[in-house]
Each structure stands twice: as structure tokens, then as C-alpha cells.
Motif scaffolding. Structure first.
Motif, PDB file in Angstrom:
ATOM      1  N   ASP A  66       0.824  -1.215   0.000  1.00 12.77           N
ATOM      2  CA  ASP A  66       0.000   0.000   0.000  1.00 12.77           C
ATOM      3  C   ASP A  66       0.856   1.262   0.000  1.00 12.77           C
ATOM      4  O   ASP A  66       0.512   2.266  -0.636  1.00 12.77           O
ATOM      5  CB  ASP A  66      -0.952   0.009   1.198  1.00 12.77           C
ATOM      6  N   ARG A  67       1.985   1.205   0.728  1.00 12.64           N
ATOM      7  CA  ARG A  67       2.884   2.365   0.784  1.00 12.64           C
ATOM      8  C   ARG A  67       3.392   2.688  -0.625  1.00 12.64           C
ATOM      9  O   ARG A  67       3.434   3.839  -1.048  1.00 12.64           O
ATOM     10  CB  ARG A  67       4.059   2.079   1.713  1.00 12.64           C
ATOM     11  N   LYS A  68       3.768   1.649  -1.368  1.00  9.13           N
ATOM     12  CA  LYS A  68       4.301   1.860  -2.720  1.00  9.13           C
ATOM     13  C   LYS A  68       3.213   2.325  -3.691  1.00  9.13           C
ATOM     14  O   LYS A  68       3.508   2.985  -4.682  1.00  9.13           O
ATOM     15  CB  LYS A  68       4.949   0.565  -3.227  1.00  9.13           C
ATOM     16  N   LEU A  69       1.979   1.937  -3.402  1.00  4.14           N
ATOM     17  CA  LEU A  69       0.861   2.358  -4.265  1.00  4.14           C
ATOM     18  C   LEU A  69       0.235   3.666  -3.784  1.00  4.14           C
ATOM     19  O   LEU A  69      -0.792   4.100  -4.307  1.00  4.14           O
ATOM     20  CB  LEU A  69      -0.206   1.263  -4.300  1.00  4.14           C
ATOM     21  N   ASN A  70       0.848   4.260  -2.743  1.00  4.07           N
ATOM     22  CA  ASN A  70       0.335   5.510  -2.149  1.00  4.07           C
ATOM     23  C   ASN A  70      -1.090   5.370  -1.634  1.00  4.07           C
ATOM     24  O   ASN A  70      -1.906   6.290  -1.740  1.00  4.07           O
ATOM     25  CB  ASN A  70       0.417   6.669  -3.149  1.00  4.07           C
ATOM     26  N   LYS A  71      -1.398   4.203  -1.077  1.00  2.57           N
ATOM     27  CA  LYS A  71      -2.710   3.982  -0.462  1.00  2.57           C
ATOM     28  C   LYS A  71      -2.604   4.208   1.047  1.00  2.57           C
ATOM     29  O   LYS A  71      -1.516   4.117   1.616  1.00  2.57           O
ATOM     30  CB  LYS A  71      -3.172   2.546  -0.711  1.00  2.57           C
TER      31      LYS A  71
END
Length: 484
Positions: A473-478
Motif C-alpha cells: 500500500d505504501r508503494k501504491l500511495n494507499k
């Protein structure tokens, strides 16, 4: 004496056509399309579609984590996005028929076969590129010469190592590491997401997301399966392979890396030494080691062990965690350290699958959780150890090197009722001005307070899921959930 025959031009082209059935069918084989995409696909594919930066994309990772499947999913995604099927070519470099061919020769075969020229928007995929000697030099030349073609290559950890050590690809390659499955991906692949609920929770005055389950026993059973089989998509989904994971993983993963990839890369002559050391580490994953101990137990010289540990870590088989003291200070000369497998199911394959009450299950729960933190690039976990105490995971701030949080991993409920048994954790937190800490449990979720320190008790399986999910999620900016 007769001269040896080489593969004919027709044989090579027949193979290329065989490897690219979508030129006729307009879709990938059902074997691949029936498999669910890994959640990492949404991080990988944008690099392929990137047009502004002229770079090849290098998909790296340990063996059997799903690189080839992801490449076929990419082919289907390109077709779905209106790229003509004949503009996409997949070649598996490990096939003997391509022996002796350069990447450019393979490209020219593709162009000739499909009656195209290099001025078109084309996508060329080279799978298992580590089998081509000096592949980086070949690839750099292609990137510099063919500006309209997007080159995508995959390689095992050995190829990744070589990529890191040679500067010829600087500015020409974008590398993407595909790790073993997170626990969240395992849950997703097996269509078990109904076991997880998203809730809200207050943490240090802020309301945030957290994950919870109403079926903790069922989730824990899947967590044990994940520990035993879950790092590899194929093993996770096949009961047949699970009946003998040792044969699949030992032969196809460990033997190829330990007996072939690493020796060829580093000129290791005594592969039995390397194997002996890795077996010792795998059996004791999560324990504290010294070079001296390892030398005695594996029979390998101390200086050789230091090099082998570097190689095994670079091959993404193990992760070394360094320690700090009770005051969160790093040691100038660390004589001891912890080592974790990057994938808990490696241990089960080498020895035997574990049950939830086995003696060593606590170490493997810890290993599984550390393997999730391994997906967080840029995060360096530590453990604290002093004369009479230890804390399992500590995060330090980059600026001041002060503890941000501390977590204790337990596969038991007894600490919820006996806070005095967490005295090491308590003293570390109070000494370092932490007013809240997280302790994992078998299946209890509860919050308690003692002497101004708040203990957040969370089931280990939920914590493992949350850490792995946050990594993606961090990498997908979620939005991310609370983990400490």
C-alpha cells in the motif's frame, strides 16, 4: 570427422513462434491467464508503460516467486491496452535453442519473422536473462540503439547481483525486485480476503485503519500454511506440491542457487561448505549467531563464513539483523547478530512442515513477520539485546537514531495476563521514552496499561498481514494501517 550441427534458422523461428501463441490467438495461454495476478503487478507494469525515460526494465527476484507468470500477465495487459499482439515478443533465454545468439540476433529474428521494423512501438521480453553471458552489455547496446522498443528482462537473484556490481547499466536499466509472497498476497491468491475486516483504531491520539478478524482460528491455520508453504505462489496453490515441498523447493530453488548460481558468480569451489552453512542458518532462523558459533557448527572457516553470509544475503535467501543496546546505541564492532530466512517456507522444505504447537514455531512466526518487513525498502529493523534482556524489533529514526517504536513477537497468550513477564520490553520502552508498544499473541486482541506504558496486544497472524499489506500500500500511495 563430421562438424557439429547448429540449430537452423527455421528451428529457431519455429521456437519463437511457439513461445508467442498470442500472435495467432490474441491472448496468452489459459494456464497463465487462470492464475491471479500478484499484487506487485500494479507496481511493476507502470515501469513498462513509462515512455519519457528510455530504459530497459529488469525484473529481479529469487527463483520461483512468479517472475515468468508476471511477464505473461504483462503480455495480456499490453494486449488489453490495444498493443497489437505481434508487437510483443517473449523469449526464454534458458532454452538451448538460443545458445550462442546475441540479444540483437534474437531481436532481428523477431522483426524478420513478423515483417516489422524497429521504428514501431514494440515490446521485447527476455526471460531468465542470467543464462546469457555479459547480458548487461548486450542489453545496454539494445537500449542505446533501438529507441522505439521497450526491453523487459527477468533474472534470478544471481542476475540481480551482477546488475548491481557492474556500472554498464547505469542510467539504462530500471530494476524491480519481486520478493516472495507477503501474507496478504497469500490470502488474496487463495481468495480468503473475507477473513479480514478493516476497522478504525485510536493510536497516540490519531484515528487510523487497522485490520481485524472474526475468524482467528481459521486465519491462524492459514498462517501456519503460509509459514510452511506460502512464500511461493505455485506451492501455495498446489496440494500436490505441498505433499512433498522438499523435492520441489530443494531441487528447483535451493540447489540451483547454492550449487549453481552463487558458485558461478563468485567462483566458490566448495559448494558443500556453502550448503552446510545455509542448512545451519535455515534450521535456526531467527536465532542470534556469532561467526565463531557458525564456524563450529557448520565446519566452515570464520572468514569464509563472512563472505558466504554476504553472498546468501545478496541472493535474497537470508537477512541479517543487527543489534542495539538497551539505550538504542549501535555496536561499533558487532560480534553477534540475528539471521532470518527471507522466506519461512524454505525451512519447512529443507526439514519438515511445522505444526502450530511445535517447539520452533515461535522462531518461524518471527521469521514470517521479518520477511514482511523485508518488503519495506528503506526500512532497517534492529533488535535490542543487553545483559539480561531483549526486544525483538526496534525502529530507529534516521535523523537522531532514537527508537520510534518497539515490538515483541509472541506466539502465546500468556503475556496478556502476566505483564510482569514483559519486563525487558517495559524497561526498554521507559528508558527510551516510548509510551506505547505492541506485543503479538496467539489469538487475543486487547489493550492494557502498566506504569504509563500502553500494551497493544494483537494476534501474530493479523500483525503479519498488516505489515505485508502496508508494504505494498505504501508503494501504491494507499492509506496504511497501524502496525506499532
Amino acid at each position: 570427422m563430421k562438424s557439429l550441427k547448429a540449430f537452423s534458422k527455421d528451428q529457431i523461428r519455429n521456437k519463437i513462434e511457439f513461445e508467442n501463441p498470442w500472435w495467432v490467438t490474441k491472448k496468452i495461454d489459459e494456464y497463465y491467464s487462470d492464475m491471479k495476478r500478484r499484487l506487485y503487478f500494479n507496481l511493476f507494469s507502470p515501469l513498462v508503460y513509462e515512455k519519457k525515460v528510455k530504459r530497459a526494465v529488469v525484473l529481479m527476484g529469487p527463483r520461483r516467486v512468479g517472475k515468468t507468470v508476471m511477464l505473461f500477465h504483462l503480455v495480456q495487459d499490453l494486449i488489453n491496452n490495444k498493443i497489437p499482439p505481434k508487437n510483443i515478443c517473449y523469449l526464454s533465454i534458458e532454452n538451448p535453442i538460443y545458445n550462442g545468439l546475441s540479444l540483437e540476433e534474437m531481436l532481428l529474428h523477431f522483426l524478420d519473422l513478423t515483417e516489422q521494423n524497429s521504428s514501431k512501438e514494440l515490446y521485447l521480453i527476455f526471460d531468465e536473462i542470467q543464462y546469457l553471458k555479459n547480458w548487461e552489455v548486450h542489453l545496454k547496446t539494445l537500449v542505446d540503439s533501438y529507441h522505439k522498443i521497450k526491453f523487459i528482462v527477468s533474472g534470478s537473484a544471481a542476475a540481480a547481483l551482477k546488475l548491481k556490481s557492474i556500472e554498464s547499466g547505469a542510467g539504462r536499466f530500471t530494476d524491480f525486485m519481486l520478493p516472495p509472497l507477503t501474507f496478504q498476497e497469500y490470502i488474496d491468491l487463495k481468495d480468503l480476503s473475507h477473513l479480514i475486516n478493516l476497522k478504525m483504531k485510536e493510536w497516540k491520539g490519531v484515528i487510523g485503519n487497522y485490520y481485524q478478524t472474526d475468524k482467528i482460528e481459521e486465519l491462524n491455520n492459514h498462517f501456519i500454511d503460509y509459514i510452511n508453504y506460502g512464500g511461493y505462489p505455485e506451492v501455495s496453490l498446489s496440494s500436490e506440491i505441498q505433499s512433498d515441498p522438499g523435492r520441489y523447493i530443494r531441487n528447483d530453488i535451493i540447489d540451483k542457487v547454492l550449487l549453481r548460481d552463487l558458485p558461478s558468480l563468485y567462483g566458490i569451489k566448495d559448494v558443500q561448505e556453502l550448503n552446510s552453512l545455509f542448512t545451519t542458518i535455515a534450521y535456526n532462523s531467527g536465532n542470534e549467531f556469532t561467526y565463531q558459533q557458525l564456524a563450529i557448527s557448520s565446519g566452515v572457516d570464520k572468514n569464509t563464513i563472512k563472505k558466504y553470509i554476504e553472498y546468501l544475503e545478496a541472493a535474497f535467501l537470508i537477512r541479517v539483523i543487527n543489534k542495539i543496546d538497551q539505550n538504542a546505541k549501535k555496536f561499533k564492532r558487532a560480534t553477534s547478530f540475528k539471521i532470518y530466512l527471507t522466506n519461512p517456507s524454505l525451512r519447512s522444505a529443507l526439514f519438515s512442515p511445522l505444526k502450530k504447537d511445535d517447539d520452533f514455531i515461535g522462531n518461524m512466526v518471527e521469521t514470517a513477520i521479518f520477511s514482511q518487513w523485508g518488503h519495506n525498502t528503506g526500512f532497517t529493523p534492529y533488535y535490542a539485546r543487553w545483559k539480561n534482556g531483549e526486544v525483538d524489533i526496534v525502529s530507529l529514526s534516521n535523523e537522531k537514531q532514537k527508537p520510534l517504536w518497539a515490538v515483541e513477537i509472541k506466539w502465546s497468550n500468556r503475556f496478556v495476563k502476566s505483564l510482569q513477564k514483559l519486563s525487558n520490553l517495559k524497561s526498554f520502552c521507559l528508558k527510551n521514552k516510548l509510551d506505547r508498544t505492541l506485543v503479538t499473541t496467539l489469538d487475543i486482541e486487547e489493550i492494557k496499561e502498566d506504569d504509563g506504558l500502553i500494551y497493544d496486544f494483537t494476534p501474530s497472524s493479523i500483525y503479519c498481514y498488516t505489515v505485508g499489506r502496508n508494504a505494498i500500500d505504501r508503494k501504491l500511495n494507499k492509506p496504511m494501517a497501524i502496525t506499532h
